[in-house]
Scaffold this motif. Structure first.
Motif, mmCIF file in Angstrom:
data_model
loop_
_atom_site.group_PDB
_atom_site.id
_atom_site.type_symbol
_atom_site.label_atom_id
_atom_site.label_comp_id
_atom_site.label_asym_id
_atom_site.label_seq_id
_atom_site.Cartn_x
_atom_site.Cartn_y
_atom_site.Cartn_z
ATOM 1 N N GLU A 9 24.120 76.696 11.881
ATOM 2 C CA GLU A 9 25.167 75.716 12.157
ATOM 3 C C GLU A 9 25.843 75.256 10.869
ATOM 4 O OE1 GLU A 9 25.502 72.040 15.232
ATOM 5 O OE2 GLU A 9 24.079 71.750 13.583
ATOM 6 N N GLU A 10 25.078 75.133 9.772
ATOM 7 C CA GLU A 10 25.660 74.704 8.497
ATOM 8 C C GLU A 10 26.625 75.760 7.948
ATOM 9 O OE1 GLU A 10 22.409 73.856 5.955
ATOM 10 O OE2 GLU A 10 21.829 72.001 6.991
ATOM 11 N N LYS A 11 26.309 77.039 8.133
ATOM 12 C CA LYS A 11 27.193 78.103 7.657
ATOM 13 C C LYS A 11 28.511 78.118 8.426
ATOM 14 C CE LYS A 11 23.528 81.222 6.078
ATOM 15 N NZ LYS A 11 22.854 82.542 6.293
ATOM 16 N N ASP A 12 28.428 77.868 9.742
ATOM 17 C CA ASP A 12 29.632 77.863 10.582
ATOM 18 C C ASP A 12 29.512 76.710 11.576
ATOM 19 O OD1 ASP A 12 31.834 78.276 12.116
ATOM 20 O OD2 ASP A 12 31.338 80.331 12.714
ATOM 21 N N PRO A 13 30.187 75.589 11.308
ATOM 22 C CA PRO A 13 30.066 74.415 12.189
ATOM 23 C C PRO A 13 30.488 74.672 13.633
ATOM 24 C CG PRO A 13 31.058 73.805 10.081
ATOM 25 C CD PRO A 13 30.979 75.305 10.096
ATOM 26 N N SER A 14 31.230 75.761 13.856
ATOM 27 C CA SER A 14 31.614 76.071 15.244
ATOM 28 C C SER A 14 30.422 76.556 16.065
ATOM 29 C CB SER A 14 32.718 77.130 15.259
ATOM 30 O OG SER A 14 32.242 78.360 14.706
ATOM 31 N N ASN A 15 29.366 76.970 15.390
ATOM 32 C CA ASN A 15 28.136 77.387 16.078
ATOM 33 C C ASN A 15 27.280 76.150 16.363
ATOM 34 O OD1 ASN A 15 28.712 80.169 16.052
ATOM 35 N ND2 ASN A 15 27.951 80.348 13.947
ATOM 36 N N ASN A 16 27.480 75.577 17.497
ATOM 37 C CA ASN A 16 26.746 74.363 17.876
ATOM 38 C C ASN A 16 25.323 74.740 18.280
ATOM 39 O OD1 ASN A 16 25.769 71.956 18.821
ATOM 40 N ND2 ASN A 16 27.420 71.606 20.288
ATOM 41 N N LYS A 17 24.362 74.300 17.488
ATOM 42 C CA LYS A 17 22.968 74.673 17.778
ATOM 43 C C LYS A 17 22.502 74.117 19.124
ATOM 44 C CE LYS A 17 20.901 70.797 15.129
ATOM 45 N NZ LYS A 17 22.162 70.299 14.532
ATOM 46 N N TRP A 18 23.043 72.974 19.538
ATOM 47 C CA TRP A 18 22.589 72.379 20.804
ATOM 48 C C TRP A 18 23.062 73.180 22.008
ATOM 49 C CZ3 TRP A 18 18.659 69.658 20.085
ATOM 50 C CH2 TRP A 18 18.533 68.832 18.967
ATOM 51 N N SER A 19 24.167 73.894 21.849
ATOM 52 C CA SER A 19 24.618 74.776 22.936
ATOM 53 C C SER A 19 23.596 75.882 23.186
ATOM 54 C CB SER A 19 25.981 75.377 22.588
ATOM 55 O OG SER A 19 26.381 76.304 23.569
ATOM 56 N N ILE A 20 23.104 76.484 22.087
ATOM 57 C CA ILE A 20 22.101 77.546 22.217
ATOM 58 C C ILE A 20 20.768 76.976 22.690
ATOM 59 C CG2 ILE A 20 20.670 79.136 20.862
ATOM 60 C CD1 ILE A 20 23.330 80.289 21.575
ATOM 61 N N ILE A 21 20.328 75.866 22.097
ATOM 62 C CA ILE A 21 19.014 75.299 22.451
ATOM 63 C C ILE A 21 18.975 74.905 23.917
ATOM 64 C CG2 ILE A 21 17.423 73.395 22.016
ATOM 65 C CD1 ILE A 21 18.409 73.350 19.120
ATOM 66 N N SER A 22 20.011 74.242 24.392
ATOM 67 C CA SER A 22 20.025 73.794 25.789
ATOM 68 C C SER A 22 20.039 74.977 26.746
ATOM 69 C CB SER A 22 21.237 72.891 26.037
ATOM 70 O OG SER A 22 22.444 73.552 25.700
ATOM 71 N N LYS A 23 20.779 76.036 26.408
ATOM 72 C CA LYS A 23 20.825 77.216 27.284
ATOM 73 C C LYS A 23 19.504 77.975 27.270
ATOM 74 C CE LYS A 23 25.824 77.831 26.990
ATOM 75 N NZ LYS A 23 26.949 78.696 26.572
ATOM 76 N N VAL A 24 18.861 78.019 26.110
ATOM 77 C CA VAL A 24 17.530 78.646 26.042
ATOM 78 C C VAL A 24 16.553 77.886 26.932
ATOM 79 C CG1 VAL A 24 15.537 79.036 24.541
ATOM 80 C CG2 VAL A 24 17.820 79.708 23.788
ATOM 81 N N TRP A 25 16.627 76.565 26.927
ATOM 82 C CA TRP A 25 15.715 75.779 27.772
ATOM 83 C C TRP A 25 15.973 76.013 29.253
ATOM 84 C CZ3 TRP A 25 11.268 74.515 26.493
ATOM 85 C CH2 TRP A 25 10.949 74.040 25.218
ATOM 86 N N VAL A 26 17.210 76.198 29.631
ATOM 87 C CA VAL A 26 17.501 76.510 31.036
ATOM 88 C C VAL A 26 16.897 77.854 31.403
ATOM 89 C CG1 VAL A 26 19.337 77.030 32.696
ATOM 90 C CG2 VAL A 26 19.578 75.085 31.157
#
Length: 727
Positions: A653-670
């Motif tokens: 996320e720090e390298k590219d702020p457009s990569n929202n880590k919470w989008s990936i984390i929440s989808k992985v949890w689903v």
């Protein structure tokens, strides 16, 4: 000599007091348990309150014990010639055998139990042979008591009426348990045998015509589409409450076999369900699923399937009539020789039976089954605004939270909450369990030894460490949209299987920048994924809370969703391992304990840490060396595997702020939630509808409706063979 040594001296007056009141106390106690069960049992599908569940469980067990014991006392007092005469006189009095014979059938009514509960858990349904034996034995005992009272019995007519009522109630309970038992439930779900086309006849005709040199061929004729007209008529737009009930009932008839691991025989059933839910909103879809689960609850844990039919209606009318007739006959019976207190007890039993019957009738009328019956009998079309539809819809509002009583302007908040609680279809909360919080607040050593020794660890951990979070609409929308996207992509069987078996890999593969995270879901077991991603989620969550400012106006919906799903999945793994796939239950506990031990060692428990600073302390540990290089197989701890994952997430996320880590984390949890739902034991998930309900059970059924599970292994032919003679 040994008998004299073991005999406990009891004062004679205490014995006489017991003999005088034992039958009366236990018969009133039996009635009390029936009243409690009929009123409280419906609440168990709406709440997980430990005290309500515990009191209901105790009442369920003690109700039969009290009734059986009281019936045994009555039988003993009537027919044991060796019993001391003074003892018998204390129990019944010289003229009270008629009343005792009259009381015995009431205990059969109590043994039949209320309509609102037949089984406390699914395992109780498998004990129907025991209840059948109990029905036969207790009826013989009650009839024996009645025979002993003849020929002087002045109450023989109302006694026979109540005996008939008791037999009906007990038989209904036994038959309900039989229908809900797994073997019978599965047999009922088998479709009508279909031998297919008459191959022998067709082959002979084809051969004979070929021998006669006639132009003959076999042509495959497509079968007509038998899609459900009800679903077609309402495939678009929002649903009314009546439409939700009707669709839920249609799906219930198709999908209830999943409870006993039945498969759906053809793909047409999948397509109907899939097309319906793809055109729904998350709000409507969840409501349909909730109603469907309520119908499953009624079938598995209540008498509704037995009483809601022609035979059940006849038995209801007959039992109500016999109770009323018994009351009428007893009122006009000469009671000169009866004790006034015993007469009062008899009235309590009579009117108690009447109240139980009327209450059961009212609960039956105000149920979804009444709506379904009215719809089927009146042939109401859901796309027509008719008077019939208006009447049924108005009646349905009484069962839901959509009526005027839920208006905030007209009713206080407390009143609104009470109405919503009574009308909601499940608990609407999920339990959460946090590993870091568990490590920061250990139990005192003395309490720990006591709790572990007597097996109360799970109970006290539930009170101390489990928190409850509301399942809000944002969470429902997110889960629904993720499943909807996957369902739209699952165009063939192979893709469906790939999506259903994904444990986070499907989501990560779709995002090019996140491929480095695949090792954290592909190369680890399911329970490892849950613990690793749980700790990583917690570290990222607290890191962000630590660094964000008050002026931060970012949308934190995904962060909150990831957090609540993370804690919920760990709760299932640690506190409810029976709801997880079978292979992870044991090793998951070992990995959790080892990880907790390492957390405590890193944090040097004894220091007063708060959650955020504790997470910062863990993140400060360098992770240049892979943990397996140091620990090997000696420890199953996953703490620093999680730390590496958290740093990878934050680094991308720090390298590219457009990569929202919470989008990936929440989808992985689903995906982890869906994997657990689709691979857990179906009967365990279904059993949760009697314990307040669980989000994972709703997701399990939603997966099946979207066609993403493994319930459709058989490809269905879409055409039949036809013999064509001629060109």
């Amino acid at each position: 000599m040994l008998r004299m040594m073991l005999e406990i001296p009891i004062p004679e007056k205490w014995k006489q007091l017991y003999y005088a009141w034992d039958i009366r106390v236990f018969i009133i106690l039996s009635l009390f348990f029936q009243m409690f069960l009929i009123l409280v049992a419906p609440l168990r599908k709406r709440t997980k309150n430990n005290w309500i569940i515990l009191s209901l469980w105790c009442s369920y067990l003690l109700a039969d014990c009290a009734a059986n014991f009281a019936l045994g006392l009555i039988s003993s007092s009537q027919g044991n010639p060796n019993e001391n005469q003074a003892k018998k006189d204390s129990r019944v009095g010289m003229h009270h055998k008629d009343l005792l014979a009259f009381w015995a059938p009431f205990l059969l009514v109590h043994l039949g139990g209320p309509d609102t509960i037949t089984a406390f858990a699914l395992e109780d349904n498998e004990l129907w042979p025991r209840h059948l034996f109990g029905l036969l034995f207790q009826c013989v005992v009650a009839f024996y008591v009645f025979i002993q009272s003849l020929p002087e019995n002045r109450l023989w007519i109302p006694t026979m009426f109540m005996f008939l009522t008791g037999f009906i109630k007990y038989a209904e309970k036994t038959y309900s348990l039989f229908l809900a038992s797994s073997n019978r439930f599965k047999e009922y779900m088998f479709p009508t045998p279909d031998p297919g086309p008459m191959y022998a006849k067709l082959s002979i005709e084809y051969h004979s015509r070929r021998e006669a040199k006639l132009p003959t061929r076999i042509q495959m004729v497509p079968e007509p589409d038998r899609a459900n007209s009800v679903i077609k008529n309402s495939i678009k737009g929002n649903l009314t409450e009546l439409e939700m009930v009707r669709h839920a009932y249609e799906f219930f008839k198709t999908f209830k076999g999943l409870v006993v691991d039945m498969i759906l025989i053809n793909r047409r059933q999948q397509n109907r369900s899939r097309d319906f839910f793809l055109n729904r909103t998350a709000k409507d879809a969840f409501k349909v699923i909730e109603i469907e689960l309520n119908l499953i609850y009624d079938v598995l844990f209540t008498k509704l399937p037995v009483v809601f039919c022609l035979t059940g209606a006849i038995s209801r009318i007959l039992s109500f009539a016999t109770i009323c007739a018994s009351i009428f006959l007893f009122i006009y019976e000469d009671k000169t020789n009866f004790r006034s207190f015993d007469v009062m007890i008899t009235y309590i039993l009579l009117f108690g039976a009447l109240i139980l019957d009327v209450t059961a009738l009212l609960m039956l009328l105000f149920s979804y089954w009444t709506i379904i019956y009215l719809w089927k009998s009146l042939h109401v079309e859901i796309d027509k605004k008719s008077i019939k539809t208006s009447i049924i819809s108005a009646f349905l509002r009484l069962l839901t939270d959509q009526g005027p009583l839920s208006d905030k302007k007209e009713h206080p908040q407390t009143r609104k909450w009470e109405i919503k609680f009574l009308r909601r279809r499940w608990w609407e909360f999920i339990s959460t369990y946090n590993l870091i919080d568990y490590c920061l607040h250990p139990r005192p050593t003395l309490n720990q030894r006591f709790i572990d020794k007597f097996g109360f660890t799970g109970f006290f951990d539930g009170l101390k460490y489990v928190e409850y979070k509301n399942v809000d609409q944002k969470l429902k929308d997110f889960i629904f949209q993720e499943l909807k996207i996957k369902s739209e992509l699952a165009d063939d069987l192979e893709t469906t299987k790939e999506i259903s078996s994904a444990r986070g890999s499907w989501v990560i593969q779709l995002q090019q920048d996140w491929h480095s995270l695949l090792t954290h879901v592909v190369d680890v077991d399911y329970d490892q994924s849950i613990i690793i991603w749980h700790i990583a989620t917690e570290l990222c969550y607290n890191k962000e809370l630590k660094t964000e400012t008050k002026d931060d106006k970012k949308d934190h919906n995904l962060r909150d969703i990831a957090k609540v799903l993370s804690d919920y999945m760990l709760y299932l793994l640690i506190m409810q391992p029976n709801m997880m796939p079978v292979i992870v239950a044991g090793i998951g506990q070992v990995r959790f304990r080892d990880t907790c031990a390492e957390v405590k060692r890193v944090l040097n428990i004894g220091v007063d840490w708060d959650q955020r600073n504790a997470c910062m302390k863990i993140l400060d540990v360098p992770t240049d060396v892979p943990p397996v290089t140091i620990s090997g197989d000696r420890s199953k701890s996953l703490l620093f595997d999680s730390c590496i994952l958290a740093k990878d997430l934050m680094g991308i996320e720090e390298k590219d702020p457009s990569n929202n880590k919470w989008s990936i984390i929440s989808k992985v949890w689903v995906e982890l939630l869906c994997y657990g739902a689709s691979h857990a034991r179906a009967n365990t998930l279904a059993d949760q509808v009697s314990k307040g309900g669980e989000l994972i059970t709703i997701v399990w059924l939603l997966i099946a409706h979207f066609g993403l599970g493994d319930q459709y292994p058989i490809n269905e032919g879409k055409a039949r063979a036809k013999l064509i003679v001629g060109k």
